[in-house]
Design an enzyme around this catalytic site. Sequence first.
Site, PDB file in Angstrom:
ATOM      1  N   ASP A   1      -2.521  -7.679  -2.830  1.00  0.00           N
ATOM      2  CA  ASP A   1      -3.739  -6.915  -2.486  1.00  0.00           C
ATOM      3  C   ASP A   1      -4.487  -7.582  -1.334  1.00  0.00           C
ATOM      4  OD1 ASP A   1      -5.485  -4.799  -2.771  1.00  0.00           O
ATOM      5  OD2 ASP A   1      -6.696  -5.791  -4.318  1.00  0.00           O
TER       6      ASP A   1
ATOM      7  N   ASN B   1      -1.626   5.234  -4.868  1.00  0.00           N
ATOM      8  CA  ASN B   1      -1.852   4.967  -3.443  1.00  0.00           C
ATOM      9  C   ASN B   1      -1.657   6.205  -2.546  1.00  0.00           C
ATOM     10  OD1 ASN B   1      -0.637   1.555  -3.668  1.00  0.00           O
ATOM     11  ND2 ASN B   1      -2.748   2.253  -3.543  1.00  0.00           N
TER      12      ASN B   1
HETATM   13  C1  IPE Z   1      -2.776  -2.207  -6.263  1.00  0.00           C
HETATM   14  O1  IPE Z   1      -3.697  -2.373  -5.251  1.00  0.00           O
HETATM   15  C2  IPE Z   1      -1.520  -1.562  -5.734  1.00  0.00           C
HETATM   16  C3  IPE Z   1      -0.715  -2.369  -4.817  1.00  0.00           C
HETATM   17  C4  IPE Z   1      -0.947  -3.594  -4.478  1.00  0.00           C
HETATM   18  C5  IPE Z   1       0.469  -1.708  -4.327  1.00  0.00           C
HETATM   19  P1  IPE Z   1      -4.821  -1.286  -4.944  1.00  0.00           P
HETATM   20  O2  IPE Z   1      -5.574  -1.796  -3.777  1.00  0.00           O
HETATM   21  O3  IPE Z   1      -4.216   0.060  -4.827  1.00  0.00           O
HETATM   22  O4  IPE Z   1      -5.697  -1.332  -6.282  1.00  0.00           O
HETATM   23  P2  IPE Z   1      -7.219  -0.958  -6.532  1.00  0.00           P
HETATM   24  O5  IPE Z   1      -7.455   0.395  -5.894  1.00  0.00           O
HETATM   25  O6  IPE Z   1      -8.044  -2.024  -5.897  1.00  0.00           O
HETATM   26  O7  IPE Z   1      -7.367  -0.961  -8.017  1.00  0.00           O
HETATM   27  C1  IPE Z   2      -2.525  -3.943  -0.618  1.00  0.00           C
HETATM   28  O1  IPE Z   2      -3.581  -4.056   0.251  1.00  0.00           O
HETATM   29  C2  IPE Z   2      -1.416  -3.070  -0.113  1.00  0.00           C
HETATM   30  C3  IPE Z   2      -1.306  -1.776  -0.805  1.00  0.00           C
HETATM   31  C4  IPE Z   2      -1.992  -1.377  -1.812  1.00  0.00           C
HETATM   32  C5  IPE Z   2      -0.308  -0.860  -0.282  1.00  0.00           C
HETATM   33  P1  IPE Z   2      -4.722  -2.965   0.323  1.00  0.00           P
HETATM   34  O2  IPE Z   2      -4.324  -1.915   1.294  1.00  0.00           O
HETATM   35  O3  IPE Z   2      -5.050  -2.456  -1.027  1.00  0.00           O
HETATM   36  O4  IPE Z   2      -5.927  -3.807   0.908  1.00  0.00           O
HETATM   37  P2  IPE Z   2      -7.442  -3.729   0.453  1.00  0.00           P
HETATM   38  O5  IPE Z   2      -7.484  -3.936  -1.014  1.00  0.00           O
HETATM   39  O6  IPE Z   2      -7.940  -2.371   0.843  1.00  0.00           O
HETATM   40  O7  IPE Z   2      -8.111  -4.824   1.215  1.00  0.00           O
HETATM   41 MG    MG Z   3      -6.375  -2.984  -2.448  1.00  0.00          MG
END
Ligand code: IPE
Ligand code: IPE
Ligand code: MG
Length: 256
Positions: free
Chosen positions: A28, A76
């Site tokens: 994340d 996502n």
């Molecule tokens: C979890 O991260 C999913 C992945 C890392 C693929 P998200 O960024 O989607 O999760 P939330 O929205 O913070 O719960």
């Molecule tokens: C994790 O990073 C990657 C995916 C969930 C695909 P994020 O895209 O969720 O990054 P933040 O949480 O918005 O910073």
């Molecule tokens: Mg995220």
Amino acid sequence: MFFNKKSPVVSTELDLERIPKHVAIIMDGNGRWAKAKGLPRVAGHQQGMEGVKKITVAASDLGVKVLTLYAFSTENWKRPASEVGFLMKLPTRFFDTFVPELIQNNVKVQVMGYIDQLPTETQKAVQQAIDQTKNNTGMVLNFALNYGGRAEIITGVQNLARKVQTGSLSPDQIDEEQISNALMTAPLAPYQDPELLIRTSGENRISNFLLWQLAYSEMVFLDQHWPDLDADGFKQAISIYQGRDRRFGGIKEDKK
Ligand code: IPE
Ligand code: IPE
Ligand code: MG
């Protein structure tokens, strides 16, 4: 046996006999990493891909058996189409450049999730990497792609219900093993359940990841954004894991 890190900055000593066999990571913070640098979110995903390479090699070197990486969740799809489109192209870029190193490291690629719902090009890239690495006998690099823990449980329960309906399974036979075997982690046996879950970027939640399998996992939440996690940070997470007292509902045994 102890492992001494070479870097002079932090000294992480690991007990190589207690390396978790299955490590799962919620990668994340790509978006926040990019934002902090004044870059578009997708630049964070691009850099995050480099992180995947570094951590894969580090985990393989340490003797981890399965590394499960949460790359795209069933939730996502809610993101803007441009970001989703970029994420769907990443597996092609990733495997195009990284398969030779995976082969060199004897790493086998596997994927879990609703792969048939991904764009055809993405499916092809993933399938090709699986085929190219299928004879490797080292660490399994397991990508959770279009994966969701609740969806996984629904699919697993539906499959068990079908067996009951056709008479090949009785309701009384449904036990932990039957359920574990009905989930998407079944091909990882005997390492279906991660001993260690790592989440980067300071969020203390599991976001629909491995709901059944995490029942007794140790969870380590790191503040760094995913693109900033390097081999040393990964080793530190394992060091935190090694300092934990795992009881599984029992009591701590006196070390004499
Ligand atoms: C979890 O991260 C999913 C992945 C890392 C693929 P998200 O960024 O989607 O999760 P939330 O929205 O913070 O719960
Ligand atoms: C994790 O990073 C990657 C995916 C969930 C695909 P994020 O895209 O969720 O990054 P933040 O949480 O918005 O910073
Ligand atoms: Mg995220």
